[in-house]
Scaffold this motif. Structure first.
Motif, PDB file in Angstrom:
ATOM      1  N   TRP A  45       0.829  -1.224   0.000  1.00  0.00           N
ATOM      2  CA  TRP A  45       0.000   0.000   0.000  1.00  0.00           C
ATOM      3  C   TRP A  45       0.862   1.273   0.000  1.00  0.00           C
ATOM      4  O   TRP A  45       0.398   2.342  -0.378  1.00  0.00           O
ATOM      5  N   SER A  46       2.131   1.131   0.372  1.00  0.00           N
ATOM      6  CA  SER A  46       3.016   2.311   0.388  1.00  0.00           C
ATOM      7  C   SER A  46       3.422   2.704  -1.033  1.00  0.00           C
ATOM      8  O   SER A  46       3.984   3.761  -1.249  1.00  0.00           O
ATOM      9  N   ASP A  56      12.409   2.751   8.358  1.00  0.00           N
ATOM     10  CA  ASP A  56      11.487   2.061   9.261  1.00  0.00           C
ATOM     11  C   ASP A  56      11.856   2.424  10.697  1.00  0.00           C
ATOM     12  O   ASP A  56      12.983   2.198  11.128  1.00  0.00           O
ATOM     13  N   CYS A  57      10.892   3.013  11.422  1.00  0.00           N
ATOM     14  CA  CYS A  57      11.145   3.479  12.791  1.00  0.00           C
ATOM     15  C   CYS A  57      10.615   2.462  13.790  1.00  0.00           C
ATOM     16  O   CYS A  57       9.685   1.716  13.485  1.00  0.00           O
ATOM     17  N   SER A 116       8.099   4.450   7.861  1.00  0.00           N
ATOM     18  CA  SER A 116       7.104   3.484   8.337  1.00  0.00           C
ATOM     19  C   SER A 116       7.318   3.185   9.814  1.00  0.00           C
ATOM     20  O   SER A 116       8.409   3.407  10.359  1.00  0.00           O
ATOM     21  N   ILE A 117       6.263   2.664  10.429  1.00  0.00           N
ATOM     22  CA  ILE A 117       6.366   2.219  11.830  1.00  0.00           C
ATOM     23  C   ILE A 117       5.303   1.137  12.037  1.00  0.00           C
ATOM     24  O   ILE A 117       4.138   1.337  11.693  1.00  0.00           O
ATOM     25  N   VAL A 146       1.729   3.679   8.830  1.00  0.00           N
ATOM     26  CA  VAL A 146       1.638   3.241  10.231  1.00  0.00           C
ATOM     27  C   VAL A 146       0.787   1.977  10.296  1.00  0.00           C
ATOM     28  O   VAL A 146      -0.350   1.964   9.812  1.00  0.00           O
ATOM     29  N   LEU A 147       1.352   0.926  10.884  1.00  0.00           N
ATOM     30  CA  LEU A 147       0.608  -0.312  11.136  1.00  0.00           C
ATOM     31  C   LEU A 147       0.506  -0.437  12.651  1.00  0.00           C
ATOM     32  O   LEU A 147       1.518  -0.357  13.351  1.00  0.00           O
TER      33      LEU A 147
END
Ligand SMILES: C[S@@+](CC[C@H](N)C(=O)[O-])C[C@H]1O[C@@H](n2cnc3c(N)ncnc32)[C@H](O)[C@@H]1O
Length: 230
Positions: A45-46, A56-57, A116-117, A146-147
């Motif tokens: 989806w990104s 990626d954080c 992302s995270i 964000v997930l």
């Protein structure tokens, strides 16, 4: 809902340092492997493309950074717990991993195409600041992904899920890691963290986004958010 104060960062730091070596196996057992599908969905989806720079954080042991790297060949993973970063480095030699706090990222503005995270923002002491930092380091038109866990919307499934998270998950997590309190924390923090429109409001309050959309995954057990930088 525009304000959410997160947990004590020192407690979070020592909790994740103590469960680090058992973290991956426990994830797979507790989510029946579904977390891998959620991560793949996040990458899809990104709209990540080969060559895109991805940050990626709160990467933990690095799974989402590694999933992004497979597509872009250019991912960096960061976490504020050195024990997690050490395990991530052992898992992948290709992804660059370093210790960094998401509320104070050591990168220039507009450096990345995607930040992302996953299952991290709920644990950040000041989630608004974390989101603001992720938005800051992303280029115009870039995405903040964000997930995070949410609360299931359908009542019948919600009741079964609550039984699982309240009674089974803390016991199973406790047995697998020796730290039951960490999995009681998981259940409590996931149960009260803003999801859906409430989380979108938090994202909107953190930075300027041209658009923010979200999807409920697995009947609302998790939510995936996609903010495009304005
Ligand atoms: C539940 S784990 C998620 C790890 C990984 N992203 C995943 O999907 O499996 C949460 C992670 O957030 C990290 N974390 C919490 N607060 C942070 C902060 N302020 N800056 C960087 N990492 C943080 C913890 O060290 C931990 O590794």
């Amino acid at each position: 809902m525009t304000h959410h104060t997160g947990p004590d960062p020192e407690k979070i730091h020592s909790m994740f340092a103590s469960i680090a070596t058992r973290y991956d196996r426990t994830n797979t057992v507790l989510s029946a492997g579904i977390h891998h599908l959620w991560r793949r969905k996040t990458v899809r989806w990104s709209d990540a493309q080969p060559g895109d720079r991805v940050l990626d954080c709160a990467t933990g042991t690095g799974d989402l950074a590694i999933a992004f790297h497979k597509v872009t060949g250019n991912a960096t993973g960061t976490d504020f717990v050195p024990e997690m970063i050490q395990l991530a480095r052992e898992k992948s030699k290709n992804v660059y991993f370093e210790v960094a706090d998401v509320t104070n990222l050591p990168y220039d503005d507009a450096t990345f195409d995607i930040a992302s995270i996953s299952f991290g923002i709920r644990n950040v002491a000041d989630p608004k600041k974390g989101l603001a930092e992720m938005a800051r380091v992303v280029k115009k038109g870039g995405r903040v992904m964000v997930l995070e866990f949410g609360q299931p919307q359908r009542r019948a499934f919600g009741a079964a899920y609550n039984l699982y998270t309240r009674h089974i998950l803390p016991r199973l997590g406790g047995t697998l890691t020796g730290d039951r309190a960490a999995y009681e924390y998981l259940q409590k923090s996931a149960g009260r963290f803003p999801c859906g429109d409430d989380f979108v409001a938090l994202m909107r309050a953190s930075a300027e986004f041209a658009s923010i959309e979200y999807k409920a995954l697995t009947m609302g057990v998790a939510y995936l958010y996609r903010g495009v930088r304005g």
